[in-house]
Design an enzyme around this catalytic site. Structure first.
Site, short mmCIF file in Angstrom:
data_model
loop_
_atom_site.label_atom_id
_atom_site.label_comp_id
_atom_site.label_asym_id
_atom_site.label_seq_id
_atom_site.Cartn_x
_atom_site.Cartn_y
_atom_site.Cartn_z
N LYS A 35 94.67 -63.42 69.35
CA LYS A 35 94.32 -64.69 70.18
C LYS A 35 92.89 -64.87 70.13
CE LYS A 35 93.88 -61.06 73.72
NZ LYS A 35 94.29 -60.48 75.06
N TYR A 265 60.02 -71.72 72.74
CA TYR A 265 60.07 -72.46 74.03
C TYR A 265 59.76 -71.33 74.98
CZ TYR A 265 63.15 -76.00 72.46
OH TYR A 265 63.95 -77.09 71.54
C1 LIG Z 1 94.37 -59.20 74.76
C2 LIG Z 1 95.78 -58.35 75.04
C3 LIG Z 1 95.95 -57.33 74.30
C4 LIG Z 1 94.99 -56.56 73.48
O1 LIG Z 1 94.12 -55.95 74.22
P1 LIG Z 1 92.74 -55.00 73.27
O2 LIG Z 1 92.08 -54.70 74.55
O3 LIG Z 1 92.10 -55.95 72.56
O4 LIG Z 1 93.53 -53.96 72.70
C5 LIG Z 1 97.31 -56.80 74.77
N1 LIG Z 1 98.00 -57.40 75.56
C6 LIG Z 1 98.04 -58.48 76.16
C7 LIG Z 1 98.82 -59.00 76.99
C8 LIG Z 1 96.50 -59.28 75.96
O5 LIG Z 1 96.46 -60.35 76.47
#
Ligand SMILES: *Cc1c(COP(=O)(O)O)cnc(C)c1O
Length: 377
Positions: A35, A265
């Site tokens: 993601k 700045y």
């Molecule tokens: C993002 C996510 C993960 C992975 O989490 P990490 O801490 O990056 O390993 C696993 N399960 C769900 C539902 C997530 O949204």
């Protein structure tokens, strides 16, 4: 070549995945969280690299991310971790995306769309055992599982949950969630329903609570080379991973200035002596956080220099001192791998996270779209 780029080392990504595979063993599979553009690393390149290692399940958080992967020819199983809007369901069903659901309304919507498309939609029931985000209450799991499994346009692909606690400091909470989960999955089995793939573990639980592994783990952060907070060194040794991303820019201007010269700045930095100031071709428009003003560090020719003055949208400055050997167009590393080698940066995304009061997840994924991802294959 653009001055500012995120160099993604796919060899390190492969090594990290292999280390995780060795640790979880051959009976547990991986759903790789890609993601948010694979936490900024580029979802398609990461998915293709993982597929070549036999990883065939990926986690995304919205419909566009899922469609991007399908359009790039990724035929693997794609799980949607977050909830879709009703109008996204036709695309999700059509692309064969397996969605997390936790209520009857959504099940009915998927069922009628799958019937309309004359197909079968695979759903994963999400149970809220303590995260307090999405998912059904544990007692609701058996009736929902029954509803999915008796519907000929739906298939129960799996049952899952998520952990809010850090297993290294609160393994008790995580273990309690696993107990609740297993108990209610048992109730589903008692009804003669096959629960499908059971999965729960993020990176933290994967490392700290082995009984969370179940049939499949869902790591993200760890794959990209960072550990969740508080992981013991002994555990890190068992699952050695290294940062995959290096964020680089270039020296594009050098000037010698007198003591008392204001830089950038707000004039929050004034040189204390005669010195050489370099301008670098990266700023907060590239995802180099403005909170690093007067705080960040940059590695040039194997030496660390302080970022001075406010970070601008497209540029920032570093103070090289009066006798620097830095040359125009030298590479400047803003964060990368920690290590002893001369080319490696003592600053990684964990250090940037500490300096900007966030977590490494945000540091890599906020590298903006205009920064090209350059892959080392
Ligand atoms: C993002 C996510 C993960 C992975 O989490 P990490 O801490 O990056 O390993 C696993 N399960 C769900 C539902 C997530 O949204």
């Amino acid at each position: 070549m653009r001055a500012t780029r995120a160099v993604i080392n796919l060899n390190i990504l492969r090594d990290n995945l292999k280390a995780i595979k060795r640790y979880i063993g051959p009976t547990v599979s991986i759903a790789l969280s890609i993601k948010a553009n694979a936490y900024g690393h580029g979802a398609v390149a990461v998915a293709k690299t993982a597929e070549a290692l036999g990883i065939t399940t990926f986690g995304v958080s919205n419909t566009d991310e899922a469609v991007e992967l399908r359009n790039a020819g990724i035929a693997s199983r794609i799980l949607l971790y977050s909830l879709p809007l009703p109008e996204e369901i036709p695309v999700l069903v059509n692309e064969g995306i397996e969605c997390f659901v936790g209520d009857e309304k959504l099940i009915i919507l998927f069922s009628s769309e799958a019937r309309r498309q004359n197909t079968v939609s695979v759903l994963h029931l999400k149970v809220d055992t303590g995260m307090g985000r999405i998912g059904c209450s544990p007692e609701n799991l058996p009736p929902l599982a029954e509803e999915v499994s008796k519907n000929k346009n739906l298939r129960l692909g799996g049952i899952c949950t998520h952990f809010p606690a850090s297993g290294s400091t609160d393994a008790y909470f995580t273990k309690k969630q696993i107990k609740i989960f297993n108990y209610w999955v048992g109730k589903v089995r008692d009804k003669g329903i096959l629960p499908g793939v059971l999965h729960a573990a993020n990176s933290d639980a994967l490392l700290t609570v082995p009984e969370s592994h179940m049939d499949m783990v869902r790591p993200g952060l760890l794959v990209y080379g960072y550990y969740p907070d508080g992981i013991a060194d002994s555990v890190k040794k068992k699952v050695p991973v290294k940062p995959v991303m290096e964020f680089k820019t270039k020296v594009v201007f050098l000037k010698r200035v007198k003591a008392g010269t204001p830089i950038s700045y707000g004039m929050i930095y004034k040189t204390k002596r005669e010195t050489v100031i370099t301008t670098l071709a990266a700023g907060y428009g590239d995802g180099y956080n403005r909170l690093l003003s007067n705080r960040g560090k940059v590695l040039i020719r194997g030496k660390l220099y302080p970022i001075v003055g406010r970070i601008c949208m497209d540029q920032c400055m570093a103070d090289l001192g009066p006798r620097s050997d830095v040359k125009l167009y030298d590479d400047a590393i803003l964060f990368g791998r920690k290590g002893s080698g001369k080319a490696e940066n003592p600053l990684d995304a964990d250090d940037i996270a500490r300096m900007t009061e966030t977590i490494p997840y945000e540091v890599t994924l906020l590298i903006t779209k205009r920064v090209p991802r350059v892959y080392i294959v």
